[in-house]
Write a protein that holds these residues in place. Structure first.
Motif, PDB file in Angstrom:
ATOM      1  N   HIS A  18       0.832  -1.200   0.000  1.00  0.00           N
ATOM      2  CA  HIS A  18       0.000   0.000   0.000  1.00  0.00           C
ATOM      3  C   HIS A  18       0.868   1.252   0.000  1.00  0.00           C
ATOM      4  N   ASN A  19       1.875   1.293   0.866  1.00  0.00           N
ATOM      5  CA  ASN A  19       2.712   2.481   0.970  1.00  0.00           C
ATOM      6  C   ASN A  19       3.489   2.740  -0.314  1.00  0.00           C
ATOM      7  N   VAL A  20       4.028   1.691  -0.907  1.00  0.00           N
ATOM      8  CA  VAL A  20       4.783   1.867  -2.145  1.00  0.00           C
ATOM      9  C   VAL A  20       3.865   2.370  -3.255  1.00  0.00           C
ATOM     10  N   ALA A  21       2.653   1.832  -3.325  1.00  0.00           N
ATOM     11  CA  ALA A  21       1.712   2.308  -4.339  1.00  0.00           C
ATOM     12  C   ALA A  21       1.391   3.788  -4.138  1.00  0.00           C
ATOM     13  N   ARG A  22       1.218   4.211  -2.888  1.00  0.00           N
ATOM     14  CA  ARG A  22       0.916   5.613  -2.613  1.00  0.00           C
ATOM     15  C   ARG A  22       2.112   6.508  -2.953  1.00  0.00           C
ATOM     16  N   LEU A  23       3.299   6.053  -2.641  1.00  0.00           N
ATOM     17  CA  LEU A  23       4.495   6.838  -2.953  1.00  0.00           C
ATOM     18  C   LEU A  23       4.652   7.003  -4.459  1.00  0.00           C
ATOM     19  N   ARG A  24       4.354   5.982  -5.210  1.00  0.00           N
ATOM     20  CA  ARG A  24       4.410   6.097  -6.670  1.00  0.00           C
ATOM     21  C   ARG A  24       3.421   7.146  -7.160  1.00  0.00           C
ATOM     22  N   GLU A  25       2.233   7.145  -6.582  1.00  0.00           N
ATOM     23  CA  GLU A  25       1.210   8.112  -6.992  1.00  0.00           C
ATOM     24  C   GLU A  25       1.651   9.535  -6.666  1.00  0.00           C
ATOM     25  N   VAL A  26       2.158   9.744  -5.476  1.00  0.00           N
ATOM     26  CA  VAL A  26       2.532  11.093  -5.052  1.00  0.00           C
ATOM     27  C   VAL A  26       3.734  11.603  -5.844  1.00  0.00           C
ATOM     28  N   ALA A  27       4.744  10.755  -6.008  1.00  0.00           N
ATOM     29  CA  ALA A  27       5.976  11.196  -6.649  1.00  0.00           C
ATOM     30  C   ALA A  27       5.807  11.387  -8.147  1.00  0.00           C
ATOM     31  N   GLY A  28       5.022  10.522  -8.779  1.00  0.00           N
ATOM     32  CA  GLY A  28       4.829  10.633 -10.213  1.00  0.00           C
ATOM     33  C   GLY A  28       6.027  10.194 -11.033  1.00  0.00           C
ATOM     34  N   VAL A  29       7.024   9.597 -10.388  1.00  0.00           N
ATOM     35  CA  VAL A  29       8.198   9.053 -11.069  1.00  0.00           C
ATOM     36  C   VAL A  29       8.454   7.673 -10.473  1.00  0.00           C
ATOM     37  N   PRO A  30       9.309   6.864 -11.104  1.00  0.00           N
ATOM     38  CA  PRO A  30       9.618   5.553 -10.529  1.00  0.00           C
ATOM     39  C   PRO A  30      10.177   5.658  -9.112  1.00  0.00           C
ATOM     40  N   VAL A  31       9.942   4.602  -8.340  1.00  0.00           N
ATOM     41  CA  VAL A  31      10.334   4.578  -6.929  1.00  0.00           C
ATOM     42  C   VAL A  31      11.366   3.477  -6.709  1.00  0.00           C
ATOM     43  N   MET A  32      12.451   3.843  -6.031  1.00  0.00           N
ATOM     44  CA  MET A  32      13.380   2.870  -5.474  1.00  0.00           C
ATOM     45  C   MET A  32      12.995   2.665  -4.016  1.00  0.00           C
ATOM     46  N   VAL A  33      12.700   1.428  -3.636  1.00  0.00           N
ATOM     47  CA  VAL A  33      12.432   1.135  -2.236  1.00  0.00           C
ATOM     48  C   VAL A  33      13.732   0.662  -1.599  1.00  0.00           C
ATOM     49  N   VAL A  34      14.119   1.330  -0.521  1.00  0.00           N
ATOM     50  CA  VAL A  34      15.379   1.037   0.146  1.00  0.00           C
ATOM     51  C   VAL A  34      15.136  -0.054   1.185  1.00  0.00           C
ATOM     52  N   VAL A  35      15.843  -1.172   1.020  1.00  0.00           N
ATOM     53  CA  VAL A  35      15.645  -2.331   1.888  1.00  0.00           C
ATOM     54  C   VAL A  35      16.921  -2.684   2.645  1.00  0.00           C
ATOM     55  N   LYS A  36      17.821  -1.709   2.758  1.00  0.00           N
ATOM     56  CA  LYS A  36      19.045  -1.900   3.544  1.00  0.00           C
ATOM     57  C   LYS A  36      18.693  -2.184   4.999  1.00  0.00           C
ATOM     58  N   ALA A  37      19.704  -2.621   5.759  1.00  0.00           N
ATOM     59  CA  ALA A  37      19.531  -2.837   7.196  1.00  0.00           C
ATOM     60  C   ALA A  37      18.321  -3.716   7.482  1.00  0.00           C
ATOM     61  N   ASP A  38      18.243  -4.827   6.696  1.00  0.00           N
ATOM     62  CA  ASP A  38      17.144  -5.781   6.845  1.00  0.00           C
ATOM     63  C   ASP A  38      15.799  -5.084   6.718  1.00  0.00           C
ATOM     64  N   ALA A  39      15.727  -4.193   5.706  1.00  0.00           N
ATOM     65  CA  ALA A  39      14.504  -3.440   5.435  1.00  0.00           C
ATOM     66  C   ALA A  39      14.044  -2.680   6.677  1.00  0.00           C
ATOM     67  N   TYR A  40      15.012  -1.964   7.273  1.00  0.00           N
ATOM     68  CA  TYR A  40      14.713  -1.165   8.473  1.00  0.00           C
ATOM     69  C   TYR A  40      14.051  -2.018   9.556  1.00  0.00           C
ATOM     70  N   GLY A  41      14.555  -3.264   9.676  1.00  0.00           N
ATOM     71  CA  GLY A  41      14.034  -4.171  10.684  1.00  0.00           C
ATOM     72  C   GLY A  41      12.795  -4.933  10.286  1.00  0.00           C
ATOM     73  N   HIS A  42      12.337  -4.790   9.037  1.00  0.00           N
ATOM     74  CA  HIS A  42      11.104  -5.444   8.592  1.00  0.00           C
ATOM     75  C   HIS A  42      11.345  -6.754   7.857  1.00  0.00           C
ATOM     76  N   GLY A  43      12.600  -7.101   7.598  1.00  0.00           N
ATOM     77  CA  GLY A  43      12.907  -8.329   6.874  1.00  0.00           C
ATOM     78  C   GLY A  43      13.166  -8.037   5.408  1.00  0.00           C
ATOM     79  N   MET A  44      14.418  -8.104   4.990  1.00  0.00           N
ATOM     80  CA  MET A  44      14.789  -7.608   3.666  1.00  0.00           C
ATOM     81  C   MET A  44      14.100  -8.337   2.524  1.00  0.00           C
ATOM     82  N   VAL A  45      14.150  -9.661   2.513  1.00  0.00           N
ATOM     83  CA  VAL A  45      13.633 -10.390   1.348  1.00  0.00           C
ATOM     84  C   VAL A  45      12.116 -10.281   1.235  1.00  0.00           C
ATOM     85  N   PRO A  46      11.339 -10.531   2.295  1.00  0.00           N
ATOM     86  CA  PRO A  46       9.887 -10.362   2.148  1.00  0.00           C
ATOM     87  C   PRO A  46       9.484  -8.928   1.816  1.00  0.00           C
TER      88      PRO A  46
END
Length: 410
Positions: A18-46
């Motif tokens: 949901h958040n990535v979809a909203r960020l794409r809408e707001v930015a209007g350009v392609p989005v790089m999602v940063v998944v460093k540091a184990d996705a900020y503690g959320h689990g990098m691969v999932p």
């Protein structure tokens, strides 16, 4: 009893989509999602998979090891890494089709050596320091770097796919540093253009820049914290930007007991009961990344009611005040971070005089991490409204404290 039953971090992948979809809408350009540091503690691969499902065309990591791990897990999309130390082996990342970042001529030499080993041209991005005074080429060195990068491109050693920098004050959109950095970035792009470089993407904006500074969006925005539903500029989000926190943190009460007026709690006796009350013991502490600074400041939720932390947070445990009329028993859940009425990561940041990035990223240790999906994805379709209780359970893994916390997505 398993670690999951004792204390767990639950991550809802539907919230990330949901958040990535909203960020794409707001930015209007392609989005790089940063998944460093184990996705900020959320689990990098999932988290990376959820981001791709929501249309993230790029992923970003700090270290080359993180990039190679994503490739090993099956990710095949565009992927940028940006943080190396002298002597590190670039070859596995280049062989895995990762875009790598150079800050200086030594980096270019290391990339060229790795290309000779792998036998394939690198995908190379150049980073310029526009005022953060951290990673990236100094402006005095920039012309020489882009000239050398262009020469390597002509020689077939690499393709320069991107030029980028990083904002220092984007969470304060009125800060004059933002305009200075944008101007410096545009100057650096002009120098690169004069040298003959034609990168695919030019990127400057992080999460706050993507949401608050439209002129910094260029061809791509790098979103870290916002992809996980946390506000990168607390109190400044534009109206209608609906970010959903993906993380819930809970632990079971290990012990419930009454204490008398005058009884003191935990090391140093920094809190003393003014009246009889009931306290609960939670089996998590600073070894799990719960900040020791939270003692006598933070709160958790038990049975839908806030319970303040009493006394010093210990290595393995902390004590909460359930109140004199408490009816809770050992084994019941306490929520440290989660949906209302539970505290948010931003509240914890305020209690601990830090930022929400640090709160979620440092959580790990003996917490089990469980990924759920309250709205299972179908291709890249927009997920439906998630429920409070996620519906589809996925894998459980031990949480860990990440080591690569750095640049691109703040």
């Amino acid at each position: 009893m398993t670690a999951e039953e004792r204390a767990q971090i639950v991550v809802d992948l539907a919230a990330i989509r949901h958040n990535v979809a909203r960020l794409r809408e707001v930015a209007g350009v392609p989005v790089m999602v940063v998944v460093k540091a184990d996705a900020y503690g959320h689990g990098m691969v999932p988290a990376a998979r959820a981001a791709r499902e929501a249309g993230a065309t790029w992923l970003g990591v700090a270290s080359l090891d993180e990039a190679v791990a994503l490739r090993a897990a099956g990710d095949e999309g565009r992927l940028l890494a940006w943080l190396v130390v002298p002597g590190e082996d670039w070859a596995p990342a280049i062989a895995a089709d990762v875009d790598v970042t150079a800050y200086d001529l030594d980096h270019l030499e290391a990339v060229a050596e790795a290309v000779a080993v792998t036998g394939r041209p690198a995908r190379l991005q150049l980073k310029v320091d526009t005022g953060l005074s951290r990673g990236g080429a100094r402006r005095e060195e920039w012309a020489a770097l882009v000239a050398a990068a262009r020469a390597g491109e002509v020689a077939g050693t690499w393709r320069v796919t991107g030029i980028w920098s990083h904002l220092a004050c984007s969470d304060e959109p009125e800060h004059p540093a933002n305009a200075r950095q944008e101007a410096a970035f545009r100057e650096a792009l002009a120098v690169a253009d004069d040298a003959g470089l034609r990168p695919e993407v030019r990127h400057l904006a992080n999460s706050a820049g993507a949401l608050l500074l439209p002129s910094t969006r260029f061809d791509l925005v790098r979103c870290g914290l916002a992809a996980y539903g946390l506000d990168p500029a607390p109190g400044r989000l534009p109206a209608g930007v609906d970010l959903r926190p993906a993380m819930t943190v809970r632990a079971r009460l290990a012990l419930v007991k009454p204490i008398a007026a005058g009884d003191a709690v935990s090391y140093g006796h920094t809190w003393t009961a003014a009246a009889p009350t009931v306290v609960g013991l939670l089996p998590v502490g600073y070894a799990e990344g719960v900040p020791r600074a939270a003692g006598n400041r933070a709160e958790v939720t038990v049975a839908g009611r806030r319970a303040p932390v009493r006394g010093v947070v210990c290595m393995d445990q902390l004590v909460v005040d359930l109140g004199p009329e408490a009816a809770e028993h050992a084994g019941e859940d306490a929520v440290l971070i989660g949906p209302a009425p539970a505290p948010t990561a931003q509240e914890w940041a305020g209690w601990c005089d830090t930022i929400s990035y640090e709160i979620v990223t440092r959580l790990g240790g003996r917490f089990a991490r469980r990924h759920v999906d309250s709205a299972p994805a179908s291709g890249t379709a927009e997920p439906t409204e998630p429920t409070t209780e996620p519906t589809t359970e996925m894998t459980t893994e031990p949480a860990s404290v990440p080591t690569a916390v750095g640049e691109g997505g703040r």
